[in-house]
Design an enzyme around this catalytic site. Structure first.
Site, PDB file in Angstrom:
ATOM      1  N   TRP A  46       0.774  -1.224   0.024  1.00  0.00           N
ATOM      2  CA  TRP A  46       0.073   0.020  -0.101  1.00  0.00           C
ATOM      3  C   TRP A  46       0.868   1.221   0.169  1.00  0.00           C
ATOM      4  O   TRP A  46       0.257   2.156  -0.500  1.00  0.00           O
ATOM      5  CB  TRP A  46      -0.817  -0.042   1.367  1.00  0.00           C
ATOM      6  CG  TRP A  46      -1.655   1.128   1.399  1.00  0.00           C
ATOM      7  CD1 TRP A  46      -1.532   2.273   2.214  1.00  0.00           C
ATOM      8  CD2 TRP A  46      -3.021   1.393   0.869  1.00  0.00           C
ATOM      9  NE1 TRP A  46      -2.537   3.248   2.082  1.00  0.00           N
ATOM     10  CE2 TRP A  46      -3.475   2.821   1.261  1.00  0.00           C
ATOM     11  CE3 TRP A  46      -3.665   0.678  -0.121  1.00  0.00           C
ATOM     12  CZ2 TRP A  46      -4.658   3.278   0.829  1.00  0.00           C
ATOM     13  CZ3 TRP A  46      -4.979   1.462  -0.701  1.00  0.00           C
ATOM     14  CH2 TRP A  46      -5.395   2.737  -0.024  1.00  0.00           C
TER      15      TRP A  46
ATOM     16  N   HIS B 112      -9.408  -7.562   1.004  1.00  0.00           N
ATOM     17  CA  HIS B 112      -8.234  -6.615   1.632  1.00  0.00           C
ATOM     18  C   HIS B 112      -7.497  -6.514   0.417  1.00  0.00           C
ATOM     19  O   HIS B 112      -6.732  -5.518  -0.117  1.00  0.00           O
ATOM     20  CB  HIS B 112      -7.550  -7.080   2.870  1.00  0.00           C
ATOM     21  CG  HIS B 112      -6.559  -6.064   3.537  1.00  0.00           C
ATOM     22  ND1 HIS B 112      -6.989  -4.753   3.959  1.00  0.00           N
ATOM     23  CD2 HIS B 112      -5.496  -6.048   4.035  1.00  0.00           C
ATOM     24  CE1 HIS B 112      -6.029  -3.893   4.417  1.00  0.00           C
ATOM     25  NE2 HIS B 112      -5.045  -4.828   4.654  1.00  0.00           N
TER      26      HIS B 112
HETATM   27  O1  LIG Z   1      -2.498  -7.790   3.986  1.00  0.00           O
HETATM   28  N1  LIG Z   1      -1.613  -8.168   3.302  1.00  0.00           N
HETATM   29  C1  LIG Z   1      -0.670  -7.530   2.866  1.00  0.00           C
HETATM   30  C2  LIG Z   1      -0.127  -6.330   3.020  1.00  0.00           C
HETATM   31  N2  LIG Z   1      -0.895  -5.398   3.838  1.00  0.00           N
HETATM   32  C3  LIG Z   1      -0.308  -4.216   4.512  1.00  0.00           C
HETATM   33  C4  LIG Z   1      -0.654  -2.970   3.452  1.00  0.00           C
HETATM   34  O2  LIG Z   1       0.244  -2.982   2.636  1.00  0.00           O
HETATM   35  C5  LIG Z   1      -0.352  -1.884   4.477  1.00  0.00           C
HETATM   36  O3  LIG Z   1       1.015  -1.843   4.888  1.00  0.00           O
HETATM   37  C6  LIG Z   1      -0.956  -1.537   5.591  1.00  0.00           C
HETATM   38  O4  LIG Z   1      -2.499  -1.692   5.362  1.00  0.00           O
HETATM   39  C7  LIG Z   1      -0.719  -0.311   6.363  1.00  0.00           C
HETATM   40  O5  LIG Z   1      -1.179   0.863   5.486  1.00  0.00           O
HETATM   41  N3  LIG Z   1       0.795  -5.676   2.253  1.00  0.00           N
HETATM   42  C8  LIG Z   1       1.627  -6.457   1.568  1.00  0.00           C
HETATM   43  O6  LIG Z   1       2.650  -6.090   0.748  1.00  0.00           O
HETATM   44  N4  LIG Z   1       1.177  -7.970   1.173  1.00  0.00           N
HETATM   45  C9  LIG Z   1       0.012  -8.332   1.747  1.00  0.00           C
HETATM   46  O7  LIG Z   1      -0.117  -9.565   1.443  1.00  0.00           O
END
Ligand SMILES: O=Nc1c(NC[C@H](O)[C@H](O)[C@H](O)CO)[nH]c(=O)[nH]c1=O
Length: 188
Positions: free
Chosen positions: A60, A122
């Protein structure tokens, strides 16, 4: 030759400056992907000191981490007597493992993340937002951003695409080669 993947090209990366920005989620898959990209950058002649590595929490955060890195390096290259890229990056709030002392803008950036589908939606929301965010970052800035986000349904698929299951292919190598090609094209 495999049906998938671009026909290999040889490009001279000796004059390029490339960044690898990687998420820290699913690190056991991230690490070989980053190593594969670095391997291809070095094989194409990109100098070690011209490879900057930075990490962020998850996929993200990749678009904002990439945009900030581009802004920091662009500001530094435009101003006279500005602090070095290392000073600028060290001032950033993101987790940094800066491996470059060279200055100037980047010719290409590789954004690496591993998204593995869980029980909820998600995965879809992060994947959609991250991919669109990286496309916007490259079009807004003119700096090629290589899409290195694996969006897989399970760990086995992730391991196969990082080449760590004994039979798959390390997609990080393709991303490294793409970064060299696009970086060279940016300089033409
Ligand atoms: O949920 N799974 C994953 C994930 N979630 C975290 C998101 O990217 C972010 O860091 C948080 O929501 C905080 O903003 N991020 C990934 O790279 N791979 C995953 O598989």
């Amino acid at each position: 030759m495999s049906l998938k993947g671009p026909n290999p090209q040889h490009n001279d990366g000796s004059g390029l400056r490339v960044a690898i920005v990687h998420a820290r989620w699913n690190a056991t898959v991230i690490e070989p992907l980053v190593a594969g990209a670095r391997k291809k950058l070095l094989e194409a002649g990109v100098k070690e000191e011209n490879i900057v590595t930075q990490s962020c929490p998850g996929s993200w955060e990749l678009p904002i981490a990439v945009q900030r890195l581009i802004s920091a390096s662009t500001i530094q290259s435009n101003a006279t007597g500005a602090p070095s890229a290392t000073d600028l990056l060290a001032s950033s709030t993101a987790d940094l493992s800066v491996t470059s002392t060279a200055s100037g803008p980047f010719d290409a950036i590789i954004a690496v993340g591993v998204l593995i589908k869980g029980e909820t939606m998600h995965f879809e929301y992060i994947a959609e937002a991250a991919v669109h965010g990286l496309m916007r970052a490259q079009l807004d800035t003119g700096i090629p951003v290589i899409l290195g986000i694996l969006t897989v349904l399970n760990e086995d698929q992730a391991k196969a695409r990082a080449g760590i299951d004994g039979k798959g292919h390390n997609h990080g190598e393709d991303w490294g080669s793409a970064a060299v090609e696009m970086g060279v094209k940016r300089q033409e």
